[in-house]
Design a protein around this motif. Structure first.
Motif, PDB file in Angstrom:
ATOM      1  N   THR A 190       0.982  -4.182 -10.516  1.00  0.00           N
ATOM      2  CA  THR A 190      -0.331  -3.540 -10.344  1.00  0.00           C
ATOM      3  C   THR A 190      -0.254  -2.020 -10.470  1.00  0.00           C
ATOM      4  O   THR A 190      -1.125  -1.302  -9.978  1.00  0.00           O
ATOM      5  CB  THR A 190      -0.951  -3.931  -8.987  1.00  0.00           C
ATOM      6  OG1 THR A 190      -0.137  -3.436  -7.914  1.00  0.00           O
ATOM      7  CG2 THR A 190      -1.086  -5.440  -8.841  1.00  0.00           C
ATOM      8  N   PRO A 200      -9.071   0.273 -11.489  1.00  0.00           N
ATOM      9  CA  PRO A 200      -8.373  -0.409 -10.391  1.00  0.00           C
ATOM     10  C   PRO A 200      -9.225  -0.380  -9.128  1.00  0.00           C
ATOM     11  O   PRO A 200      -9.879   0.621  -8.819  1.00  0.00           O
ATOM     12  CB  PRO A 200      -7.092   0.408 -10.231  1.00  0.00           C
ATOM     13  CG  PRO A 200      -7.436   1.763 -10.746  1.00  0.00           C
ATOM     14  CD  PRO A 200      -8.467   1.577 -11.812  1.00  0.00           C
ATOM     15  N   VAL A 219      -4.003  -6.493  -2.624  1.00  0.00           N
ATOM     16  CA  VAL A 219      -3.931  -6.340  -4.071  1.00  0.00           C
ATOM     17  C   VAL A 219      -4.854  -5.243  -4.598  1.00  0.00           C
ATOM     18  O   VAL A 219      -6.047  -5.195  -4.268  1.00  0.00           O
ATOM     19  CB  VAL A 219      -4.267  -7.664  -4.772  1.00  0.00           C
ATOM     20  CG1 VAL A 219      -4.147  -7.507  -6.292  1.00  0.00           C
ATOM     21  CG2 VAL A 219      -3.337  -8.772  -4.286  1.00  0.00           C
ATOM     22  N   TRP A 264      -8.493  -8.719 -13.746  1.00  0.00           N
ATOM     23  CA  TRP A 264      -7.081  -9.049 -13.478  1.00  0.00           C
ATOM     24  C   TRP A 264      -6.156  -8.770 -14.673  1.00  0.00           C
ATOM     25  O   TRP A 264      -5.641  -9.674 -15.296  1.00  0.00           O
ATOM     26  CB  TRP A 264      -6.973 -10.514 -13.042  1.00  0.00           C
ATOM     27  CG  TRP A 264      -5.723 -10.789 -12.247  1.00  0.00           C
ATOM     28  CD1 TRP A 264      -4.469 -10.947 -12.761  1.00  0.00           C
ATOM     29  CD2 TRP A 264      -5.599 -10.923 -10.840  1.00  0.00           C
ATOM     30  NE1 TRP A 264      -3.582 -11.186 -11.741  1.00  0.00           N
ATOM     31  CE2 TRP A 264      -4.237 -11.177 -10.551  1.00  0.00           C
ATOM     32  CE3 TRP A 264      -6.506 -10.868  -9.784  1.00  0.00           C
ATOM     33  CZ2 TRP A 264      -3.770 -11.366  -9.258  1.00  0.00           C
ATOM     34  CZ3 TRP A 264      -6.038 -11.065  -8.507  1.00  0.00           C
ATOM     35  CH2 TRP A 264      -4.691 -11.311  -8.247  1.00  0.00           C
ATOM     36  N   SER A 316      -1.623  -1.471  -5.440  1.00  0.00           N
ATOM     37  CA  SER A 316      -1.737  -2.323  -4.261  1.00  0.00           C
ATOM     38  C   SER A 316      -1.234  -1.589  -3.019  1.00  0.00           C
ATOM     39  O   SER A 316      -0.517  -0.592  -3.106  1.00  0.00           O
ATOM     40  CB  SER A 316      -0.928  -3.615  -4.461  1.00  0.00           C
ATOM     41  OG  SER A 316      -1.464  -4.395  -5.500  1.00  0.00           O
TER      42      SER A 316
END
Length: 509
Positions: free
Chosen positions: A307, A263, A474, A244, A311
């Motif tokens: 992000t 990612p 996400v 995260w 996402s």
């Protein structure tokens, strides 16, 4: 109705079940920087809530009858095969031979039955109300008899809950529930070594684990809630993998030699839950207020800012990789229209809307959502809570106004709807009769096409009623350092963390 054909999943047909090859002894250590405080309740499969976080631990210490593995969301594990009767009422599992718990005791059918009966986590009522009997015809076989056909039994039993994650009956009865959480014994690829609350969990490899002997000897899950501190620990070599990352840290990580940004588009869906929409005295009872909230959220900006655009904007609480997913219209951002709807609902100057309760680990997305709402006149106060406390309060129905909800639990559209939408779900504050009726209808439907049509209609109704305000699916930004050859990130489709742990490798190992 077409009968459900008998299904047998044979270990010989699945690469995960191939004979264990000779392997070098486990060596070295990999340390993760974990973004939340680890809770001992997550060491016990019986208490698994409807979230993905406990699986961070379960994939190490424990093993399941069936579980998600690379390339297979329902792979044989402790059960090497399973069959379903033509009428859909009997499921029989054959246990893998020679598998033992970490204390040397064999995994038997009695342990499987005990683990199911002991389970008290999410959807336990759903599971147990539909089971007529659990039978153990011999130590290597377990038979579940259902009261009526339930096509989602295996999904609920194996991955959407912790009911199919097996614990040793004799040991649990000896030490009790609290003793088990202090010194858990499972059948997973790693055994428990130590746990220091607020600091770290340490696990050690089990040689001869049925799938493969782990490459890495010791795994450490170190609690580092602050993302900047986690990133500093990664750069210094104190940890090897971090979860995260924020966008700015992810950008820096991507530019730093020796570090790798990984990612992962996960099954983590985040949305705003209107938990008071069934209260006629609440502003959220008015659909216009819920529509205004949907229109006020600038999802694209949040995606890029938080992000790095990884996402997905799916406008649903169901991951797009799940069976029975219905693709809704794309989300819209229209602040002017949101303000117009507020005025029509009786709030031309906006309103003070109370708390916006959020898991502290999700503040990176929750805070910009709050900013979007406030800019449209929906004035809310961000209220972050530590994850275990947040989930307990949510499940106990203690929150009001707006809740930043989310889930990354395994399953399909029905399991997600069961937990968050349909009457009686773990996080359901209220429901609608038309949706509840359709949900009951699909639950026993063995014809997949008819069932899909019903689940699609439920998702359409969720959208039409504006029951929730979806935010994003996400794209989790994690990273790892120069010592790591295989981090385990992204190996299991949609899974948020590293797994399977036995696949993690250091360079040169």
């Amino acid at each position: 109705m077409r009968p459900l054909l008998s299904v047998t999943v044979l270990v010989l047909l699945i690469s995960a079940g191939a004979a264990v090859p000779a392997a070098a002894a486990p060596d070295g250590q990999v340390t993760w920087g974990v973004h939340i405080s680890l809770a001992p309740t997550w060491f016990d499969p019986a208490e698994t809530p409807g979230i993905v976080t406990p699986f961070m631990v379960l994939y190490g210490l424990h093993d399941a009858m069936l579980k998600a593995l690379p390339g297979n969301p329902l792979a044989p594990a402790l059960a090497e095969s399973w069959t379903v009767s033509p009428d859909g009422l009997t499921y029989e599992f054959v246990l893998r031979r020679g598998v033992k718990f970490h204390n040397g005791e064999p995994v038997t059918a009695e342990d499987v039955k005990f683990s199911f009966e002991r389970y008290r986590g999410s959807a336990n009522k759903t599971l147990k109300e539909r089971i007529a009997a659990v039978e153990t015809p011999d130590p290597g076989r377990v038979r579940f008899r259902l009261k009526q056909p339930w096509p989602d039994f295996v999904m609920f039993y194996s991955t959407a809950t912790g009911a199919g994650w097996i614990v040793p009956k004799k040991y649990v009865e000896k030490v009790g529930d609290e003793g088990f959480k202090k010194a858990p014994i499972g059948a997973g690829p790693y055994r428990f070594v130590s746990f220091t609350p607020g600091v770290e969990l340490v696990m050690e490899a089990v040689e001869g684990y049925w799938r493969k002997t782990p490459s890495v000897k010791r795994l450490v899950l170190r609690v580092i809630p602050d993302p900047t501190t986690r990133y500093a620990a990664l750069k210094s070599g104190e940890i090897d993998v971090t979860y995260w990352m924020t966008a700015s840290l992810g950008e820096d990580l991507r530019r730093t030699p020796g570090l790798t940004l990984r990612p992962v588009v996960s099954s983590v869906m985040q949305w705003v839950a209107f938990v008071d929409q069934w209260d006629p005295t609440s502003p959220w009872h008015d659909r216009r207020m819920r529509l205004a909230t949907n229109l006020a959220i600038d999802r694209q900006t949040i995606n890029q800012a938080e992000t790095l655009g990884h996402s997905l904007l799916t406008n649903s609480i169901i991951p797009n990789t799940f069976d029975f997913f219905w693709a809704p219209p794309p989300p819209q951002y229209d602040r002017a229209r949101a303000k117009k709807l507020l005025a029509e609902a009786g709030y031309p100057n906006g309103l003070d809307a109370g708390d916006y309760t959020v898991d502290a680990a999700a503040v990176a997305i929750g805070e910009p959502v709050v900013n979007s709402l406030q800019a449209a006149g929906i004035r809310v106060k961000l209220r972050p809570l530590e994850r275990a406390a947040f989930q307990k309060g949510y499940g106990d129905k203690k929150y009001r106004n707006l809740v930043h909800s989310g889930s990354a639990a395994f399953g399909n559209a029905a399991t997600r709807i069961e937990a968050f939408i349909a009457s009686g779900g773990a996080y359901v504050y209220g429901s609608y009769p038309d949706i509840d009726g359709l949900f009951r209808e699909q639950a026993t439907e063995l014809d997949k096409k008819r069932r899909e049509a019903t689940l699609h209609r439920i998702q359409q109704l969720i959208h039409e009623k504006a029951m929730v305000a979806p935010i994003v699916q996400v794209g989790l930004m994690s990273g790892y350092g120069p010592r790591v050859e295989e981090s385990g990130l992204g190996l299991i489709t949609g899974y948020s963390f590293s797994a399977p742990y036995e696949d993690v490798r250091l360079k040169g190992k």
